[in-house]
Design an enzyme around this catalytic site. Structure first.
Site, PDB file in Angstrom:
ATOM      1  N   PRO A 135       0.819  -1.220   0.000  1.00 48.35           N
ATOM      2  CA  PRO A 135       0.000   0.000   0.000  1.00 48.35           C
ATOM      3  C   PRO A 135       0.856   1.275   0.000  1.00 48.35           C
ATOM      4  CG  PRO A 135      -0.914  -1.597   1.527  1.00 48.35           C
ATOM      5  CD  PRO A 135       0.378  -2.187   1.020  1.00 48.35           C
ATOM      6  N   ILE A 184     -10.847  11.457 -33.367  1.00 49.55           N
ATOM      7  CA  ILE A 184     -11.385  11.217 -34.712  1.00 49.55           C
ATOM      8  C   ILE A 184     -12.849  10.765 -34.631  1.00 49.55           C
ATOM      9  CG2 ILE A 184     -11.242   9.566 -36.651  1.00 49.55           C
ATOM     10  CD1 ILE A 184      -8.168   9.847 -36.475  1.00 49.55           C
ATOM     11  N   GLU A 216       4.741  -2.094 -14.341  1.00 46.71           N
ATOM     12  CA  GLU A 216       6.150  -2.457 -14.624  1.00 46.71           C
ATOM     13  C   GLU A 216       7.052  -1.227 -14.602  1.00 46.71           C
ATOM     14  OE1 GLU A 216       5.359  -5.569 -14.167  1.00 46.71           O
ATOM     15  OE2 GLU A 216       4.793  -6.127 -16.201  1.00 46.71           O
TER      16      GLU A 216
HETATM   17  C1  LIG Z   1      -3.839  -2.204 -12.572  1.00 44.70           C
HETATM   18  C2  LIG Z   1      -2.535  -2.370 -11.875  1.00 44.70           C
HETATM   19  C3  LIG Z   1      -1.950  -3.633 -11.811  1.00 44.70           C
HETATM   20  C4  LIG Z   1      -0.745  -3.829 -11.111  1.00 44.70           C
HETATM   21  N1  LIG Z   1      -0.224  -5.087 -11.003  1.00 44.70           N
HETATM   22  C5  LIG Z   1       0.848  -5.302 -10.185  1.00 44.70           C
HETATM   23  C6  LIG Z   1       1.325  -6.640  -9.928  1.00 44.70           C
HETATM   24  O1  LIG Z   1       0.850  -7.628 -10.497  1.00 44.70           O
HETATM   25  N2  LIG Z   1       2.329  -6.801  -9.012  1.00 44.70           N
HETATM   26  C7  LIG Z   1       2.917  -5.747  -8.378  1.00 44.70           C
HETATM   27  O2  LIG Z   1       3.828  -5.973  -7.571  1.00 44.70           O
HETATM   28  N3  LIG Z   1       2.503  -4.470  -8.625  1.00 44.70           N
HETATM   29  C8  LIG Z   1       1.496  -4.223  -9.504  1.00 44.70           C
HETATM   30  N4  LIG Z   1       1.042  -2.940  -9.746  1.00 44.70           N
HETATM   31  C9  LIG Z   1       1.668  -1.823  -9.021  1.00 44.70           C
HETATM   32  C10 LIG Z   1       2.519  -0.963  -9.929  1.00 44.70           C
HETATM   33  O3  LIG Z   1       3.716  -1.628 -10.235  1.00 44.70           O
HETATM   34  C11 LIG Z   1       2.750   0.366  -9.178  1.00 44.70           C
HETATM   35  O4  LIG Z   1       1.509   1.038  -9.123  1.00 44.70           O
HETATM   36  C12 LIG Z   1       3.776   1.208  -9.874  1.00 44.70           C
HETATM   37  O5  LIG Z   1       5.060   0.634  -9.736  1.00 44.70           O
HETATM   38  C13 LIG Z   1       3.820   2.649  -9.288  1.00 44.70           C
HETATM   39  O6  LIG Z   1       3.900   2.595  -7.904  1.00 44.70           O
HETATM   40  P1  LIG Z   1       2.889   3.490  -7.000  1.00 44.70           P
HETATM   41  O7  LIG Z   1       1.527   3.261  -7.518  1.00 44.70           O
HETATM   42  O8  LIG Z   1       3.175   3.162  -5.581  1.00 44.70           O
HETATM   43  O9  LIG Z   1       3.307   4.969  -7.302  1.00 44.70           O
HETATM   44  P2  LIG Z   1       4.483   5.784  -6.538  1.00 44.70           P
HETATM   45  O10 LIG Z   1       5.724   4.977  -6.486  1.00 44.70           O
HETATM   46  O11 LIG Z   1       3.931   6.287  -5.237  1.00 44.70           O
HETATM   47  O12 LIG Z   1       4.684   7.014  -7.527  1.00 44.70           O
HETATM   48  C14 LIG Z   1       3.772   8.109  -7.594  1.00 44.70           C
HETATM   49  C15 LIG Z   1       4.300   9.100  -8.633  1.00 44.70           C
HETATM   50  O13 LIG Z   1       5.601   9.572  -8.254  1.00 44.70           O
HETATM   51  C16 LIG Z   1       6.549   9.309  -9.283  1.00 44.70           C
HETATM   52  N5  LIG Z   1       7.841   8.963  -8.680  1.00 44.70           N
HETATM   53  C17 LIG Z   1       8.097   8.015  -7.744  1.00 44.70           C
HETATM   54  N6  LIG Z   1       9.401   8.005  -7.427  1.00 44.70           N
HETATM   55  C18 LIG Z   1       9.993   8.971  -8.186  1.00 44.70           C
HETATM   56  C19 LIG Z   1      11.332   9.448  -8.335  1.00 44.70           C
HETATM   57  N7  LIG Z   1      12.359   8.900  -7.658  1.00 44.70           N
HETATM   58  N8  LIG Z   1      11.567  10.455  -9.206  1.00 44.70           N
HETATM   59  C20 LIG Z   1      10.551  10.999  -9.923  1.00 44.70           C
HETATM   60  N9  LIG Z   1       9.270  10.588  -9.830  1.00 44.70           N
HETATM   61  C21 LIG Z   1       8.992   9.587  -8.984  1.00 44.70           C
HETATM   62  C22 LIG Z   1       5.958   8.132 -10.051  1.00 44.70           C
HETATM   63  O14 LIG Z   1       6.486   8.066 -11.379  1.00 44.70           O
HETATM   64  C23 LIG Z   1       4.480   8.476 -10.014  1.00 44.70           C
HETATM   65  O15 LIG Z   1       4.207   9.440 -11.012  1.00 44.70           O
HETATM   66  C24 LIG Z   1      -0.110  -2.711 -10.497  1.00 44.70           C
HETATM   67  C25 LIG Z   1      -0.687  -1.441 -10.607  1.00 44.70           C
HETATM   68  C26 LIG Z   1      -1.876  -1.265 -11.282  1.00 44.70           C
HETATM   69  C27 LIG Z   1      -2.473   0.101 -11.352  1.00 44.70           C
END
Ligand SMILES: Cc1cc2nc3c(=O)[nH]c(=O)nc-3n(C[C@H](O)[C@H](O)[C@H](O)COP(=O)(O)OP(=O)(O)OC[C@H]3O[C@@H](n4cnc5c(N)ncnc54)[C@H](O)[C@@H]3O)c2cc1C
Length: 401
Positions: A132, A353, A379
């Site tokens: 989370p 479009i 990913e």
């Molecule tokens: C539909 C769906 C399916 C998924 N399936 C899987 C799965 O099967 N297994 C799994 O493990 N995960 C899964 N995920 C999770 C997914 O990998 C993460 O949501 C993703 O890696 C982004 O992490 P976060 O949502 O915690 O965003 P955060 O890490 O909190 O990032 C929030 C924002 O801050 C930016 N950010 C973060 N760090 C930096 C930095 N150092 N510099 C600049 N910008 C930064 C990010 O680019 C983003 O814009 C899934 C997500 C979704 C939505």
């Protein structure tokens, strides 16, 4: 066959597999995808069809009952499937990553135990890193495994598991302090556990709960869930590869091939958006002619097709590099970044479009418009890809002065 996104140099076997998959997509996926997606319904009949085609074992070595195909073949199949419905590619993607991690890092016993049944689609894989409070920053994982005799006891909460409910084998990344004293670098104190479970929701194994499906804006049909470990006991022989402390590297290896896969999905969704846009533009008339005859719309089509071609070429390059045994993190990062950004742009142009009709749920483009953003996140987000690309470029182009 379409004129765009062709791949030179394929073998007869690759061409045959792709033509079979494309036929399946046209006949079995496209006609039902939008209706199932609106109902958020799991596409069981499609999944059964994919099993029959052997797609769950496409990259699993022949000695374990798979087809032993390359990453390129796999990525091109994913592109075709995503052209039909992106959620279906999500169903096989996590399975493929777990099978790949087992093939690369599993013990002989683990490979023999899981891979033959994974090739048949009887065991279905999901992988779980995110929590989370973290997604991009994997090193901040807090869920934990503690050794107790011949077992480990796992506690913690995981988030965003694609196929969390339907899978029967989850590769779970946790922190594990055994043999890694306080102060060990975070990425050296993580372990991947191979967690077997019943499919479904609720308590699917003692100490392991899958609460239910997360309600998403798009990418429906495929289940995305949380996973709660509360005293979950896992035997020591279910540590991936046998040794603790290797989990971070194993997962990053899996995610690297997953990136090619996400790029392939972006290519497939963009192709479908182009097909819908170019078809609609020739049917809709304004000011006395088809809108395709207005130069502004032709320019849009030209830009869309160029993006489809560019993304496909980069995705194929990244897959081929991995298949040749070379490091491909730079190419995979670039392909994932470009294909997902272009996909969003091509989908938006196809949506424009369609005019007002693009806003109607009766039109397929409405579904694609809600699906494309997922590719910007999964990913690794665009920002994370650019961090990987930037670091690698500075390694390659180190200032010598
Ligand atoms: C539909 C769906 C399916 C998924 N399936 C899987 C799965 O099967 N297994 C799994 O493990 N995960 C899964 N995920 C999770 C997914 O990998 C993460 O949501 C993703 O890696 C982004 O992490 P976060 O949502 O915690 O965003 P955060 O890490 O909190 O990032 C929030 C924002 O801050 C930016 N950010 C973060 N760090 C930096 C930095 N150092 N510099 C600049 N910008 C930064 C990010 O680019 C983003 O814009 C899934 C997500 C979704 C939505």
């Amino acid at each position: 066959m379409s004129r765009l996104a062709q791949t030179a140099g394929l073998t007869d076997v690759q061409r045959e597999i792709l033509s079979t998959v494309r036929d399946f997509v046209d006949k079995e996926i496209i006609p039902v995808a939008t209706e199932l997606e609106h109902r958020d319904e799991y596409p069981q009949a499609i999944v059964d069809g994919l099993k029959e085609l052997g797609l769950f074992g496409l990259m699993i070595p022949e000695e374990y009952g798979g087809l032993g195909e390359s990453l390129l073949t796999y990525a091109l199949c994913v592109e075709e499937i995503a052209r039909g419905w992106m959620s279906v590619s999500g169903i096989i993607n996590t399975h493929f990553i777990v099978a790949y991690m087992l093939k690369q890092h599993g013990t002989q016993e683990q490979k023999e135990h899981f891979l033959p049944r994974m090739a048949l689609g009887e065991v279905r894989g999901a992988f779980s890193m995110s929590e989370p409070a973290l997604g991009s920053d994997v090193s901040a994982i807090t869920s934990k495994a503690v050794r107790d005799g011949d077992e480990y006891v796992l506690n913690g909460q995981k988030m965003w598991l694609t196929n969390g409910g339907t899978s029967t084998l989850v590769a779970v990344l946790t922190r594990s302090d055994e043999g890694h004293p306080e102060g060990t670098a975070p990425h050296k104190s993580m372990t991947t556990f191979l967690v077997e479970k019943e499919p479904g929701f609720g308590e699917v194994r003692p100490g392991l709960t899958i609460p239910g499906k997360i309600d998403k804006m798009g990418y429906k049909g495929v289940d995305t869930t949380e996973l709660i470990m509360d005293g979950l006991r896992i035997p020591a022989n279910r540590v991936l590869g046998g040794d603790t402390g290797r989990g971070f590297y194993q997962m990053m290896d899996g995610v690297e091939v997953g990136r090619v896969n996400v790029a392939a999905r972006g290519c497939g969704v963009a192709q479908r958006a182009f097909e819908l846009g170019v078809s609609y533009a020739q049917q809709r008339h304004t000011f006395g002619k088809p809108i395709a005859q207005h130069q502004a719309i032709q320019f849009k089509l030209a830009e869309m097709a160029t993006k489809v071609e560019a993304a496909h070429a980069m995705m194929v390059n990244a897959a081929r590099k991995k298949d040749s045994g070379e490091r491909n993190d730079l190419e995979a990062g670039m392909a994932k970044y470009l294909a997902s950004e272009y996909c969003k742009e091509v989908v938006e142009d196809a949506f424009r479009i369609h005019g007002g009709y693009g806003f109607s749920k009766e039109y397929e483009i409405e579904r694609l418009y809600r699906e494309a953003p997922m590719l910007l996140i999964g990913e690794g987000t665009a920002e994370i890809q650019k961090m990987i690309i930037g670091r690698r470029l500075l390694e390659e182009y180190r200032f010598q002065g």
